[in-house]
Design an enzyme around this catalytic site. Structure first.
Site, PDB file in Angstrom:
ATOM      1  N   ARG A   1      -0.616 -17.871   0.454  1.00 18.31           N
ATOM      2  CA  ARG A   1      -1.027 -18.293   1.798  1.00 18.31           C
ATOM      3  C   ARG A   1      -2.449 -18.866   1.785  1.00 18.31           C
ATOM      4  O   ARG A   1      -2.723 -19.857   2.446  1.00 18.31           O
ATOM      5  CB  ARG A   1      -0.942 -17.102   2.767  1.00 18.31           C
ATOM      6  CG  ARG A   1       0.471 -16.541   2.904  1.00 18.31           C
ATOM      7  CD  ARG A   1       1.187 -17.178   4.044  1.00 18.31           C
ATOM      8  NE  ARG A   1       2.556 -16.734   4.225  1.00 18.31           N
ATOM      9  CZ  ARG A   1       2.966 -15.929   5.217  1.00 18.31           C
ATOM     10  NH1 ARG A   1       2.108 -15.433   6.080  1.00 18.31           N
ATOM     11  NH2 ARG A   1       4.243 -15.634   5.328  1.00 18.31           N
TER      12      ARG A   1
ATOM     13  N   CYS B   1       0.787  -1.238   0.000  1.00 20.63           N
ATOM     14  CA  CYS B   1       0.000   0.000   0.000  1.00 20.63           C
ATOM     15  C   CYS B   1       0.824   1.296   0.000  1.00 20.63           C
ATOM     16  O   CYS B   1       0.357   2.294  -0.560  1.00 20.63           O
ATOM     17  CB  CYS B   1      -1.025   0.009   1.123  1.00 20.63           C
ATOM     18  SG  CYS B   1      -0.356  -0.272   2.763  1.00 20.63           S
TER      19      CYS B   1
ATOM     20  N   GLU C   1      13.767 -13.091   2.999  1.00 24.09           N
ATOM     21  CA  GLU C   1      13.336 -13.826   4.193  1.00 24.09           C
ATOM     22  C   GLU C   1      14.461 -14.594   4.871  1.00 24.09           C
ATOM     23  O   GLU C   1      14.219 -15.352   5.787  1.00 24.09           O
ATOM     24  CB  GLU C   1      12.202 -14.796   3.835  1.00 24.09           C
ATOM     25  CG  GLU C   1      10.873 -14.098   3.521  1.00 24.09           C
ATOM     26  CD  GLU C   1      10.123 -13.651   4.762  1.00 24.09           C
ATOM     27  OE1 GLU C   1      10.658 -13.803   5.874  1.00 24.09           O
ATOM     28  OE2 GLU C   1       9.002 -13.119   4.604  1.00 24.09           O
TER      29      GLU C   1
ATOM     30  N   ARG D   1      10.287  -9.884  -0.267  1.00 25.23           N
ATOM     31  CA  ARG D   1      10.909  -9.754   1.047  1.00 25.23           C
ATOM     32  C   ARG D   1      12.078 -10.710   1.135  1.00 25.23           C
ATOM     33  O   ARG D   1      11.939 -11.886   0.788  1.00 25.23           O
ATOM     34  CB  ARG D   1       9.920 -10.102   2.163  1.00 25.23           C
ATOM     35  CG  ARG D   1       8.807  -9.116   2.218  1.00 25.23           C
ATOM     36  CD  ARG D   1       7.876  -9.336   3.376  1.00 25.23           C
ATOM     37  NE  ARG D   1       6.827  -8.337   3.261  1.00 25.23           N
ATOM     38  CZ  ARG D   1       5.885  -8.116   4.146  1.00 25.23           C
ATOM     39  NH1 ARG D   1       5.823  -8.836   5.241  1.00 25.23           N
ATOM     40  NH2 ARG D   1       4.989  -7.173   3.960  1.00 25.23           N
TER      41      ARG D   1
ATOM     42  N   GLU E   1      -4.139  -6.304  -2.340  1.00 25.07           N
ATOM     43  CA  GLU E   1      -4.081  -5.323  -1.255  1.00 25.07           C
ATOM     44  C   GLU E   1      -5.303  -4.422  -1.349  1.00 25.07           C
ATOM     45  O   GLU E   1      -5.535  -3.768  -2.366  1.00 25.07           O
ATOM     46  CB  GLU E   1      -2.788  -4.501  -1.366  1.00 25.07           C
ATOM     47  CG  GLU E   1      -2.661  -3.374  -0.372  1.00 25.07           C
ATOM     48  CD  GLU E   1      -2.107  -3.800   0.992  1.00 25.07           C
ATOM     49  OE1 GLU E   1      -1.866  -5.015   1.189  1.00 25.07           O
ATOM     50  OE2 GLU E   1      -1.928  -2.921   1.848  1.00 25.07           O
TER      51      GLU E   1
ATOM     52  N   ARG F   1       6.118 -19.271   2.910  1.00 21.80           N
ATOM     53  CA  ARG F   1       7.051 -18.209   3.272  1.00 21.80           C
ATOM     54  C   ARG F   1       8.075 -18.103   2.173  1.00 21.80           C
ATOM     55  O   ARG F   1       8.915 -18.983   2.021  1.00 21.80           O
ATOM     56  CB  ARG F   1       7.716 -18.512   4.619  1.00 21.80           C
ATOM     57  CG  ARG F   1       8.632 -17.405   5.084  1.00 21.80           C
ATOM     58  CD  ARG F   1       9.157 -17.671   6.476  1.00 21.80           C
ATOM     59  NE  ARG F   1       8.167 -17.378   7.488  1.00 21.80           N
ATOM     60  CZ  ARG F   1       7.883 -16.150   7.933  1.00 21.80           C
ATOM     61  NH1 ARG F   1       8.524 -15.127   7.454  1.00 21.80           N
ATOM     62  NH2 ARG F   1       6.963 -15.959   8.839  1.00 21.80           N
TER      63      ARG F   1
ATOM     64  N   CYS G   1      -6.016  -0.990   5.680  1.00 19.05           N
ATOM     65  CA  CYS G   1      -5.641  -1.840   4.554  1.00 19.05           C
ATOM     66  C   CYS G   1      -5.753  -3.302   4.955  1.00 19.05           C
ATOM     67  O   CYS G   1      -5.782  -3.637   6.133  1.00 19.05           O
ATOM     68  CB  CYS G   1      -4.243  -1.517   4.036  1.00 19.05           C
ATOM     69  SG  CYS G   1      -2.892  -1.960   5.124  1.00 19.05           S
TER      70      CYS G   1
ATOM     71  N   ASN H   1      -4.480 -10.256   6.617  1.00 19.78           N
ATOM     72  CA  ASN H   1      -4.694  -9.350   7.743  1.00 19.78           C
ATOM     73  C   ASN H   1      -5.655  -8.228   7.370  1.00 19.78           C
ATOM     74  O   ASN H   1      -5.924  -7.996   6.196  1.00 19.78           O
ATOM     75  CB  ASN H   1      -3.360  -8.792   8.263  1.00 19.78           C
ATOM     76  CG  ASN H   1      -2.584  -8.024   7.195  1.00 19.78           C
ATOM     77  OD1 ASN H   1      -3.145  -7.531   6.225  1.00 19.78           O
ATOM     78  ND2 ASN H   1      -1.288  -7.924   7.378  1.00 19.78           N
TER      79      ASN H   1
ATOM     80  N   ASP I   1      -4.858 -10.350  12.461  1.00 23.52           N
ATOM     81  CA  ASP I   1      -4.333 -11.411  11.596  1.00 23.52           C
ATOM     82  C   ASP I   1      -5.355 -12.525  11.491  1.00 23.52           C
ATOM     83  O   ASP I   1      -6.026 -12.851  12.475  1.00 23.52           O
ATOM     84  CB  ASP I   1      -3.055 -12.019  12.208  1.00 23.52           C
ATOM     85  CG  ASP I   1      -1.802 -11.303  11.750  1.00 23.52           C
ATOM     86  OD1 ASP I   1      -1.905 -10.403  10.901  1.00 23.52           O
ATOM     87  OD2 ASP I   1      -0.722 -11.664  12.249  1.00 23.52           O
TER      88      ASP I   1
ATOM     89  N   GLU J   1      -0.554 -17.528   9.264  1.00 26.54           N
ATOM     90  CA  GLU J   1      -1.180 -16.221   9.025  1.00 26.54           C
ATOM     91  C   GLU J   1      -1.371 -16.083   7.523  1.00 26.54           C
ATOM     92  O   GLU J   1      -0.400 -16.085   6.778  1.00 26.54           O
ATOM     93  CB  GLU J   1      -0.248 -15.122   9.556  1.00 26.54           C
ATOM     94  CG  GLU J   1      -0.789 -13.739   9.349  1.00 26.54           C
ATOM     95  CD  GLU J   1       0.314 -12.718   9.091  1.00 26.54           C
ATOM     96  OE1 GLU J   1       1.382 -12.806   9.715  1.00 26.54           O
ATOM     97  OE2 GLU J   1       0.081 -11.849   8.233  1.00 26.54           O
TER      98      GLU J   1
HETATM   99  N1  SER Z   1       0.313  -3.519   3.859  1.00 21.92           N
HETATM  100  C1  SER Z   1      -0.018  -4.529   4.817  1.00 21.92           C
HETATM  101  C2  SER Z   1       1.167  -5.406   5.132  1.00 21.92           C
HETATM  102  O1  SER Z   1       2.218  -5.242   4.588  1.00 21.92           O
HETATM  103  C3  SER Z   1      -1.184  -5.355   4.349  1.00 21.92           C
HETATM  104  O2  SER Z   1      -0.851  -6.070   3.188  1.00 21.92           O
HETATM  105  O3  SER Z   1       1.011  -6.298   5.932  1.00 21.92           O
HETATM  106 ZN    ZN Z   2      -1.250  -2.179   3.498  1.00 21.59          ZN
END
Ligand code: SER
Ligand code: ZN
Length: 504
Positions: A470, A311, A343, A341, A360, A352, A463, A437, A421, A434
């Site tokens: 997942r 976001c 990780e 990411r 989003e 993961r 958001c 969220n 979550d 998870e």
């Molecule tokens: N922006 C939030 C996050 O990174 C929801 O996706 O968890």
């Molecule tokens: Zn977000």
């Protein structure tokens, strides 16, 4: 005991001060100490808590000051208040202020701080440990002081001290809802089974999968459920958010406070002149190897990183704007690309990964509208997980995602602001995953990106990130691979898995 600041500064004027100007300095100092520095200070503040010019001298064209303070009208704030009045007073003697040089700056913190609470930043030149206190010497220019560097250092030390006191304590987690047990029809590891069935293969990069048509059929079926059952009925409209995020965005979103260990960094070439790169291409042609070190020398940046939270790069769209009352709440979503990411050791199956796909959902409006939208999303999710996917799941209030991503731990602050979550049970590992969220982020983003509402009401935002890998992992771990045992709606949307590839 309280925090103390002390500075020495030389004010350089355009020419030597005549005696009448020196007299005017004396008057201005006197006036500053008795009235100017006391403005806005609470009545209960004691004498030595308030900024004061404790020594001054005039030598040639230079006025030297020593300013000491406690927490009120801090030494550096006092300096800039004084600047305004001395410029006016000297102007009458046709003297102009040319430069302010800070010759010493000290902060005394009334606390025996652990070493780890003192940041390693270039401004701190010396750390003196005293009984029950720590004194820092700072090397700051006048513009560093105007940028409130000392205040930021004091705040950072407080934050570090607090984080250390949390120690190994886990993040906040508080159960909100539990679906209860559902019939167990499968106990395998879905990633292994998908691999065995040729639905996925490892990508060339770490934590990255190549999804074959069979896996994508399931992805798209789940995505269709999100669009038809959640996003469209609630009135969200699709946007496309950028996927390369420059520092300017992460400075405002707060990610610049802590996301560094997990970023996929992005660099640009120093030039796009082919001649500049010819050597590199030739080296590869001759050796079959890519000369990474030499490439590094030809790069600028990093200018930022690849999409991480999805976001933040939306926000420049509304930055600096005032939203019309009748446009609120604004309800949008993005599903235009990957998030990345780093990780490290944590990569596991498709759950993961370093590269993932997420829808989003983002909304903004007044506090009431933002909270109401989150509530409506919760209701829609409950319907989908209970009636359509038939999952065993639960939800919990956790450390807000933006706090976690800024490297903070602990509770959620205000009751309304925070992250929920959603976790699904994984029979094969007897653990919870998870898988999405929902967050009410309060005024954090509107504040960071300077977004206002016509009515003057505080602008809030929220958001919700729906991770497709997942969702898939949760669904397959519980429902297995026998389509006849899947919830009917999902089986219908997925159809027969297409076997496009046959290997010899
Ligand atoms: N922006 C939030 C996050 O990174 C929801 O996706 O968890
Ligand atoms: Zn977000």
């Amino acid at each position: 005991m309280f925090v103390r600041f002390a500075l020495n500064a030389d004010l350089h004027f355009s020419r030597e001060l005549p005696p009448e100007a020196v007299e005017a300095v004396a008057k201005t100092v006197q006036e500053a100490n008795t009235t100017l520095f006391r403005r806005g200070v609470p009545a209960e503040a004691t004498e030595e808590q308030i900024g004061k010019i404790t020594r001054w001298s005039a030598d040639g064209s230079v006025v030297s000051l020593k300013i000491e303070s406690g927490p009120y009208t801090r030494a550096h704030d006092a300096l800039f208040r004084f600047r305004r009045s001395i410029v006016r007073a000297m102007g009458r003697h046709r003297l102009g202020l040319r430069d302010i040089r800070i010759t010493a700056f000290r902060v005394l913190l009334p606390d025996e701080l652990p070493d780890a609470a003192i940041p390693k930043v270039p401004f701190i030149t010396t750390v003196h440990r005293l009984p029950g206190a720590v004194e820092l010497e700072l090397d700051c220019s006048a513009s560093d002081l105007e940028n409130r560097v000392p205040d930021r250092i004091v705040r950072l030390i407080e934050e570090k001290k607090e984080a250390l006191s949390y120690g190994g304590k886990v993040e906040h987690w508080e159960l909100v809802f539990e679906s209860g047990a559902k019939p167990r029809v499968y106990s395998g590891n879905p990633t292994e089974e998908m691999l065995a069935r040729g639905w996925i293969r490892h990508g060339a990069s770490r934590g990255q999968w190549i999804y074959a048509p069979q896996a994508v059929q399931l992805f798209r079926a789940l995505e269709k459920i999100v669009i038809d059952e959640i996003v469209t009925p609630l009135g969200f409209s699709e946007m496309i958010f950028p996927k390369l995020v420059p520092w300017e965005v992460w400075m405002r979103s707060g990610h610049a406070k802590g996301v560094y260990p997990e970023i996929y960094y992005v660099c640009t070439p120093k030039t796009r002149d082919p001649a500049y790169w010819e050597e590199i291409a030739d080296y590869f042609k001759v050796t079959g190897k890519v000369p990474v070190e030499q490439i590094r020398e030809r790069l600028d940046g990093p200018i930022g990183g690849m999409c991480y939270a999805q976001c933040p790069p939306f926000w420049p769209f509304v930055q600096g704007e005032t939203l019309a009352n009748d446009s609120l709440p604004v309800l949008v979503f993005d599903r235009s690309g990957t998030s990345h990411r780093y990780e490290s050791g944590g990569i596991h199956g498709i759950e993961r990964v370093d590269e993932f796909h997420r829808i989003e959902i983002l909304w903004l409006g007044t506090a009431e509208q933002t909270i109401e939208t989150a509530d409506r999303l919760h209701e829609a999710y409950v319907r989908v997980f209970e009636d359509l996917l038939d999952l065993e799941w639960r939800s919990a209030k956790v450390t807000p995602w933006f706090m976690a991503q800024e490297g903070m731990v602990g509770g959620s602050g205000s009751a309304e602001v925070g992250t929920r979550d959603y976790e699904a049970y994984l029979p094969y590992s007897d653990s919870w995953l998870e898988f999405q969220n929902v967050s009410v982020n309060g005024n954090k983003y509107p504040k960071g990106f300077n977004v206002k509402i016509q009515s003057g009401a505080d602008c809030w935002s929220g958001c919700s990130g729906i991770g497709l890998e997942r969702w898939t992992a949760a669904f397959l771990a519980q429902k297995g691979f026998d389509l006849s045992k899947w919830p009917e709606a999902v089986a219908r949307l997925v159809g027969e898995p297409k076997e496009v590839f046959r290997f010899l």
